[in-house]
Design a protein around this motif. Sequence first.
Motif, PDB file in Angstrom:
ATOM      1  N   MET A 181       0.769  -0.967   0.017  1.00  0.00           N
ATOM      2  CA  MET A 181      -0.054  -0.159  -0.039  1.00  0.00           C
ATOM      3  C   MET A 181       0.782   1.286  -0.201  1.00  0.00           C
ATOM      4  O   MET A 181       0.372   2.408  -0.273  1.00  0.00           O
ATOM      5  CB  MET A 181      -0.976   0.085   1.233  1.00  0.00           C
ATOM      6  N   SER A 212       2.481   2.624  -2.249  1.00  0.00           N
ATOM      7  CA  SER A 212       2.475   3.503  -3.374  1.00  0.00           C
ATOM      8  C   SER A 212       1.273   4.221  -3.255  1.00  0.00           C
ATOM      9  O   SER A 212       1.420   5.313  -4.063  1.00  0.00           O
ATOM     10  CB  SER A 212       2.339   2.350  -4.456  1.00  0.00           C
ATOM     11  N   ARG A 213       0.443   4.047  -2.348  1.00  0.00           N
ATOM     12  CA  ARG A 213      -0.908   5.027  -2.583  1.00  0.00           C
ATOM     13  C   ARG A 213      -0.457   6.395  -1.813  1.00  0.00           C
ATOM     14  O   ARG A 213      -0.046   6.301  -0.836  1.00  0.00           O
ATOM     15  CB  ARG A 213      -1.805   4.371  -2.027  1.00  0.00           C
ATOM     16  N   LEU A 266      -2.546   8.394  -0.623  1.00  0.00           N
ATOM     17  CA  LEU A 266      -3.499   8.535   0.453  1.00  0.00           C
ATOM     18  C   LEU A 266      -3.554   7.350   1.216  1.00  0.00           C
ATOM     19  O   LEU A 266      -3.956   6.526   0.836  1.00  0.00           O
ATOM     20  CB  LEU A 266      -4.718   9.001   0.171  1.00  0.00           C
ATOM     21  N   SER A 267      -3.614   7.498   2.591  1.00  0.00           N
ATOM     22  CA  SER A 267      -3.670   6.224   3.395  1.00  0.00           C
ATOM     23  C   SER A 267      -4.783   6.386   4.166  1.00  0.00           C
ATOM     24  O   SER A 267      -5.780   7.239   3.845  1.00  0.00           O
ATOM     25  CB  SER A 267      -2.396   6.248   4.386  1.00  0.00           C
ATOM     26  N   ASP A 268      -4.866   5.440   5.228  1.00  0.00           N
ATOM     27  CA  ASP A 268      -6.354   5.295   5.825  1.00  0.00           C
ATOM     28  C   ASP A 268      -6.252   6.590   6.944  1.00  0.00           C
ATOM     29  O   ASP A 268      -7.160   6.681   7.781  1.00  0.00           O
ATOM     30  CB  ASP A 268      -6.389   3.936   6.520  1.00  0.00           C
ATOM     31  N   SER A 269      -5.185   7.349   7.132  1.00  0.00           N
ATOM     32  CA  SER A 269      -5.016   8.530   7.899  1.00  0.00           C
ATOM     33  C   SER A 269      -5.261   9.730   7.192  1.00  0.00           C
ATOM     34  O   SER A 269      -4.922  10.786   7.745  1.00  0.00           O
ATOM     35  CB  SER A 269      -3.884   8.250   8.817  1.00  0.00           C
ATOM     36  N   VAL A 270      -5.948   9.582   6.284  1.00  0.00           N
ATOM     37  CA  VAL A 270      -5.901  10.904   5.494  1.00  0.00           C
ATOM     38  C   VAL A 270      -6.695  12.024   6.065  1.00  0.00           C
ATOM     39  O   VAL A 270      -6.178  13.303   6.114  1.00  0.00           O
ATOM     40  CB  VAL A 270      -6.590  10.747   4.019  1.00  0.00           C
ATOM     41  N   VAL A 271      -7.798  11.741   6.848  1.00  0.00           N
ATOM     42  CA  VAL A 271      -8.126  12.700   7.496  1.00  0.00           C
ATOM     43  C   VAL A 271      -7.388  13.265   8.946  1.00  0.00           C
ATOM     44  O   VAL A 271      -7.146  14.488   9.221  1.00  0.00           O
ATOM     45  CB  VAL A 271      -9.546  12.211   8.068  1.00  0.00           C
ATOM     46  N   SER A 272      -6.963  12.137   9.870  1.00  0.00           N
ATOM     47  CA  SER A 272      -6.196  12.503  10.843  1.00  0.00           C
ATOM     48  C   SER A 272      -4.973  13.206  10.486  1.00  0.00           C
ATOM     49  O   SER A 272      -4.566  14.158  11.215  1.00  0.00           O
ATOM     50  CB  SER A 272      -5.805  11.211  11.531  1.00  0.00           C
ATOM     51  N   ASN A 308      -4.495  15.629   8.341  1.00  0.00           N
ATOM     52  CA  ASN A 308      -4.923  16.934   8.080  1.00  0.00           C
ATOM     53  C   ASN A 308      -5.107  17.466   9.590  1.00  0.00           C
ATOM     54  O   ASN A 308      -4.465  18.732   9.510  1.00  0.00           O
ATOM     55  CB  ASN A 308      -6.306  16.981   7.264  1.00  0.00           C
ATOM     56  N   VAL A 309      -5.615  17.039  10.396  1.00  0.00           N
ATOM     57  CA  VAL A 309      -5.859  17.607  11.740  1.00  0.00           C
ATOM     58  C   VAL A 309      -4.549  17.571  12.354  1.00  0.00           C
ATOM     59  O   VAL A 309      -4.054  18.699  12.949  1.00  0.00           O
ATOM     60  CB  VAL A 309      -6.449  16.623  12.601  1.00  0.00           C
TER      61      VAL A 309
END
Lengths: 220, 643
Positions: free
Chosen positions: B1, B3-4, B6-12, B14-15
């Motif tokens: 993963m 290479s992506r 955006l990870s699963d923490s894309v929102v966090s 930002n914060v």
Amino acid sequence: MTLWPKREPESRGEPEIPHDAPLDSLRYVVLDTELTSLEHRTNRLLSVGAVRMQGASIRLGEQFYRMVNPEVEIPAESVVIHQIRSDDVKGAESTSKILDELNHFIRGTVLVGHCAHIDLKILRKEMTQTGHTLENPAIDTARVHHWLLRQGRYSEDLTLQLEKLDLETVAKAYGLNPENAHHALADAFLTAQVWQKMLVTLQNKGIISLKKLLKIGGAK
Amino acid sequence: MASRPLSDSVVSDNVVSFLRSIPPFQFLSLPELSKLTSQMTLDFFPKDTVILHAGHPASESLYVIQKGAVKLALRSQVGKQLTLDMRSEGEIFGLLSILGKDLARLDVTAAEDTLCYCIPAEQMQHLISSNAEVANYLLRTSLTRYMDRSLQELRTQTGLMGDTERLLYSLSVSDVPGSATLLCQQNTTIREAAQMLARSKATCVFVVNEKSEAVGIVTDRDFAEKVAAQALSLELPVTDIMSKPVVAVESSDRLFHALLAMVSRNIHHVLVTQQGRPASVLTAHDLMVLQGKSPLNVVRFIESQSTVQDLAAAQTRISGLVPLLLREGAKASHVTRVLAEVNDRLIAKILQLGEGRLGAAPVPYCWVVLGSEGRREQTFKTDQDNALIHSDLADEQAREYFTQLAAFAQDALSTCGYPLCPGNYMASNSRWRQPLRNWIHYFDTWITEAELHGTEDALIFFDMRPVAGDFALFQSLMTQTRQQLKDAGLFKSVLACVATTHKPPVGFFRSFVLERSGEHRNQLDLKTYGTGPIVNAARVFAVDAGIEQTNTADRLSALASNAGEHANLFSELHEAFEFLTLLRLECQLRQVREGQTLSNFIAPDSLTHLQRSLLKEAFRTVARAQASVEDTFRTAIWSTLGR
């Protein structure tokens, strides 16, 4: 980030959400999905992102994001949109396990999504395969926005506005800045922020119970 | 993963990156920030929502404003709201409430639609107790910013804090445990007074009259210098050696005033009174203990130098005071006043060195400062704007003495980093080094033969202030001048014209009118269009009302307390002036740090949303003030322009 913890002992049956409960006392899960294509006959779930809210308060620690291995080739034209390639999801867990976790995450909540019928449709389709069910009441923020627009003053461009209901346009109308579009979690979060503001507007317009809300913005 | 993007923490993420950009969260490591983020919520408060209620149970969260602005207000006993502060993006509120753990102290209302990250009180308390940097920052900033006006209400809170640097600006005199006062009567003998002092731990005795008012002070130094050195009889009354008058502050005054009293007179004891009665004594030492570094230190440094070369080192210390004072949340007018006092000490010291070299002055003279220096409104380094008034008795030889003294002072000030005045308004210029009678004549000419262009240049003389020498010369000049100003309609009309020349840029569509070309394209001149017009408006109203002060803030508060028809306008103008001066100071502080040339230009883009709206507000107030200048002096202005 804390992901939703591993499953707790399952209690039987969906807890009933009283339809006369005030909107700001409810728990919401705002969700979004990414799909292999928009062709409902053949498409598969690719990723799901969700954020929990207690009333209008977005709980930053209670997020859910999973990629699913669709076990089919992801069409190139859709990779361009959501940037998920087959390689990216090779190691992902089985759809069944993820839907298990999702079901747990949304327990006892009202679902909220932008154009939620699309999300519900794919989730139900996948769930039929895995033996899950989806009973939560659901709200479509696009429908709610449409309703709110028509509540406003008649204006020349109202018709135009009513035609453009995509998430980006609606978010901008609420003074939000769309980022990372077509990422299920980012879009779910953006929708949650839209929903947060809509809740205020709705309550100002006298929409204070779930029953009324489902009438104007329910999704099936 | 991997290479992506955006990870699963894309929102966090930002914060976290938002929190990382704002103090005190910048002191936390990434894992700490992620952990904190997972415990937060994002809440939305529409405009006018009351987020925290004074008197209600304490806040359950610390709020970090992600977008929008809130208003912090106190409710007075009669239920009136007093706005203490505005907070905007990247700022926090609710801290005091969390720490107090009892009741919320303030009303916090959303001034616009506002999004806040909310950190649960428990997490915040954990953070404060485990991270010293975070604790230090939070306590200092949130306590100083509005303590100024809410001191009475918040005093009980300060017991919680350990940090001391801020206290000077937030505490009142009564909050510092001064020493008990020793009092003696006027007929007490020197011997008895000395015995009293020896028996106690005190370092001074106050002499009181029948009405229990302190009329003099005797310190241990007086015994050494006066009694021992002059071999006085110990049976003389203590009044023979006491210093007078006694410098006193009321116990409800802020510590800042005590400091100012000490700095300006270079004394080390200040009497603290309660309703005029001696209550305790505050020493410089007490303040030093509170304040690691202090303006008093700089003054002491200046005093202890014996050559101009050594004195030059004081300049860096003086400019070092500004960030210190600003950091501690001092009001802009306090900063400029402290600077003025310290600069005054420097000038006095230079003249003292000059007299040391040239001998004592043959006849009395008074050294005066002009313009912004005269108004005590210098920001960073300013030009030398000064003049010299000497006695009418000066003969040729005496005049030569003052020529040399002025030249010495000019050189010394240059060495200490004060640039020469481009307009040559300096005592070294013989035109501005004159006997009293000529000065009276100058003012007479300016007032009776006022002309728009000639007078504009002379204005800095109307903000004249004595700094060293014989102040009586200055007083005589002012007595004469005030007499003439009484019915000087023409002169006032010129002042009024000057005050309304530069209209503030409130402009079209409520946006800013910016410089259109040149080096400062798309920038805003805070002095010409902001502080300048306020200074000029305050001057014309003050001259008209016979107010003696030269400081703009003082002029405005004197005008406001006159309770005339414009009383409200004057208080608002006062606030606008504070705000604009603070903005100038902060802007120049940045220029100093970045090694740029000092200017009064500011780019509106660089301001926060809140600063921009306050700036517009300030400009609108200036415009209103100009309208009322025009209104008040209208007929006079017409006749001036018609001439």
